[in-house]
Design an enzyme around this catalytic site. Structure first.
Site, PDB file in Angstrom:
ATOM      1  N   ASP A  25       0.819  -1.216   0.000  1.00  0.00           N
ATOM      2  CA  ASP A  25       0.000   0.000   0.000  1.00  0.00           C
ATOM      3  C   ASP A  25       0.853   1.266   0.000  1.00  0.00           C
ATOM      4  O   ASP A  25       0.662   2.163   0.831  1.00  0.00           O
ATOM      5  CB  ASP A  25      -0.928   0.015   1.222  1.00  0.00           C
ATOM      6  CG  ASP A  25      -1.658  -1.297   1.415  1.00  0.00           C
ATOM      7  OD1 ASP A  25      -2.270  -1.773   0.452  1.00  0.00           O
ATOM      8  OD2 ASP A  25      -1.597  -1.858   2.536  1.00  0.00           O
ATOM      9  N   GLU A 190     -11.185   0.406  -2.712  1.00  0.00           N
ATOM     10  CA  GLU A 190     -10.538   0.712  -1.436  1.00  0.00           C
ATOM     11  C   GLU A 190      -9.356   1.632  -1.702  1.00  0.00           C
ATOM     12  O   GLU A 190      -9.140   2.083  -2.822  1.00  0.00           O
ATOM     13  CB  GLU A 190     -10.072  -0.584  -0.760  1.00  0.00           C
ATOM     14  CG  GLU A 190      -9.135  -1.422  -1.616  1.00  0.00           C
ATOM     15  CD  GLU A 190      -8.808  -2.776  -1.006  1.00  0.00           C
ATOM     16  OE1 GLU A 190      -8.942  -2.931   0.217  1.00  0.00           O
ATOM     17  OE2 GLU A 190      -8.402  -3.680  -1.757  1.00  0.00           O
TER      18      GLU A 190
END
Length: 538
Positions: A25, A190
């Site tokens: 991420d 997301e």
């Protein structure tokens, strides 16, 4: 110089991944001529790594934003919990990182100097299931956080949420509510990152799942929507699956690049970079664009940052010559002051044999005093040299390949005898971990040094993992069909450990949150860990 992984091809081009290591991420910003990256760290501490680069290709690990996770339960490893999906921003001469902890809420940590000490984290909004936050300071002196939701905690996914926050970034000012519904067209959306350009608000977010998804761009003239949507990057026929969560960054000359991760199984989530152009006020990422959607590239021209950096590689070897741990190392949970020392025997890492889990039959999966580092190249040999004369009865020390499945080699003191053991554990994620131990050899009392080695070699059908131990210069193979694995969202890691095998050396927290031990056990001294590449052209 040997490079474990070298993305800079030194001919004006680079190859992906730019970082062959588990920096899940990733998010990135530019401040003047320097680029700053951070990533998820989950239960591993220190957390929120800070990496820097001047050319977007050659990255160095330079700091962490948090030393520990300030909840007592993280004194034991909390696998799959902890620090998820951060966003890094620079606002009013200050660096900010926002991150979600899915069981606690959304936090912010900030500093004026990203290479120094960061301030204590602030809880911006408490609540379960709030993840992947990205702050946005608008032109009208209003500020917001846009974020995702974790189905495992809140019962639903595929939505993005928004709430207003104070302009100083420290607290939510209003209720959280749904901003975007991706259930029909962008399932599992997301990891939003928010930008403003040419009067439009943009949310760049992955959808479709980590291993099979794509990148989506949402666009609106109002921060609260409604948003138009467009897929701007997907795998197509390339080998880069996912292409998942990341961040957009520009150079001083205005070029733009998108840094994201690819899920590589046991190696974790490695970092790629794609060129970005704009067409009709939509970003187009990657190469070979069709209908405004590109695909990931394997080789590309280097960004024109105006700065030429020398090629570099993330560190993996350590001779333990410093007085504090190298930045490559992270503990499995919050560390105690008694876990290790680099000064009691200078030139060695001393790991004290402790049982921070407090359990009668501890397993490494539940011991925060396992010291780990990421895998930083696909094929390698890692060797650790340890001295074992400091160990006491029912204590052990060794080297582990940690993951959802894990295995280790250790010297264990059993009935006063130095015993060489192999142990493995499977399905660690299900919460019922049991280690299966095999005695390899009983050592003579004169043996004081053992070298453990792991190799990841290239096989016809994929990587092949092997384990060895060396006594008196003779290297011996360990017969095993073990293969490392990731666990939840974290890749396999190399680890060093010394632990007690019963309820001695149990850790307790003092009034300042530091772990201390009442009964002092034995220890092992590690002279080095050396990691070398087994592949040409890394």
């Amino acid at each position: 110089m040997e490079y474990l992984w070298k993305p800079d091809l030194e001919d004006g081009t680079f190859k992906n991944p730019i970082i062959f290591a588990d920096y899940s991420d990733p998010d990135v910003i530019r401040v003047k001529d320097t680029y700053y990256m951070t990533a998820s760290s989950f239960n591993y501490v220190p957390g929120l790594p800070i990496l820097t680069s001047r050319d977007l290709v050659n990255w160095k690990l330079v700091n962490y934003a948090i030393d520990r996770i300030d909840y007592e339960k993280y004194d034991m490893p909390q696998h799959s919990r902890g620090v998820w999906a951060p966003a890094i921003r620079y606002h009013n001469d200050r660096f900010y990182i926002y991150y979600g902890m899915p069981d606690e809420g959304i936090f912010m940590v900030s500093t004026e100097n990203p290479l120094g000490k960061w301030d204590k984290p602030v809880l911006v909004l408490e609540g379960k299931g709030l993840i992947d936050p990205c702050p946005f300071w608008d032109d009208d002196n209003k500020a917001y956080v846009i974020h995702g939701y974790a189905k495992s905690r809140i019962g639903f996914k595929s939505y993005l949420g928004i709430f207003p926050m104070s302009y100083d970034g420290k607290r939510a000012l209003g209720d959280d509510h749904i901003l975007y519904n991706g259930v029909e067209t962008q399932p599992t959306i997301e990891g939003p990152k928010v930008y403003k350009r040419n009067g439009f608000y943009y949310i760049l977010a992955p959808a479709g799942g980590v291993k099979t998804g794509w990148q989506t761009a949402l666009r609106s003239e109002n921060i609260y929507g409604p948003y138009d949507e467009k897929i701007v990057l997907k795998q197509r026929d390339t080998i880069v699956n996912g292409p998942h969560q990341g961040g957009l960054v520009d150079t001083e000359n205005g070029d733009e690049w998108f840094i994201h991760f690819q899920d590589r199984g046991l190696y974790g989530r490695i970092v790629h970079m794609q060129p970005v152009v704009w067409e009709n006020d939509w970003p187009v990422m990657g190469v070979n664009a069709c209908d405004g959607c590109g695909e990931p590239c394997l080789v590309c021209r280097k960004p024109n940052t105006g700065i030429s950096e020398s090629p570099c590689s993330l560190e993996a070897s350590d001779d333990f010559e410093d007085k504090k741990l190298n930045l490559m190392w992270q503990w499995l949970g919050n560390p105690g002051d008694s876990f290790c020392s680099l000064t009691e025997n200078p030139g060695f890492l001393r790991l004290n044999a402790l049982n921070p889990s407090g359990k009668k039959e501890p397993v490494l999966w539940e011991c925060s005093n396992v010291l780990t580092q990421k895998l930083v190249c696909p094929f390698f040999k890692a060797s650790a040299c340890l001295y074992v004369n400091g160990l006491k009865e029912k204590e052990q020390a060794g080297m582990v390949m940690m993951g959802g499945h894990y295995a280790y080699l250790a010297v264990r003191i059993m009935d006063g005898v130095k015993t060489l053991v192999y142990a493995e554990a499977y399905d660690a994620e299900d919460g019922s971990v049991k280690e299966k131990m095999t005695v390899l050899s009983h050592l003579s009392p004169e043996v004081e040094k053992v070298i453990f080695s792991f190799t990841m070699e290239e096989g016809e059908k994929g990587p092949v993992f092997k384990m060895f131990y060396t006594l008196e210069e003779a290297e011996n193979a360990v017969l095993t069909d073990f293969m490392p694995s990731d666990h939840t969202w974290v890749g396999a890691k190399i680890g060093l450990f010394a632990n007690a095998l019963e309820e001695t050396g149990v850790q307790k927290s003092d009034s300042e949150g530091h772990l201390v031990t009442g009964e002092k056990g034995g220890y092992a001294d590690f002279e080095y860990i050396h990691v070398t590449s087994l592949a040409e052209g890394n």
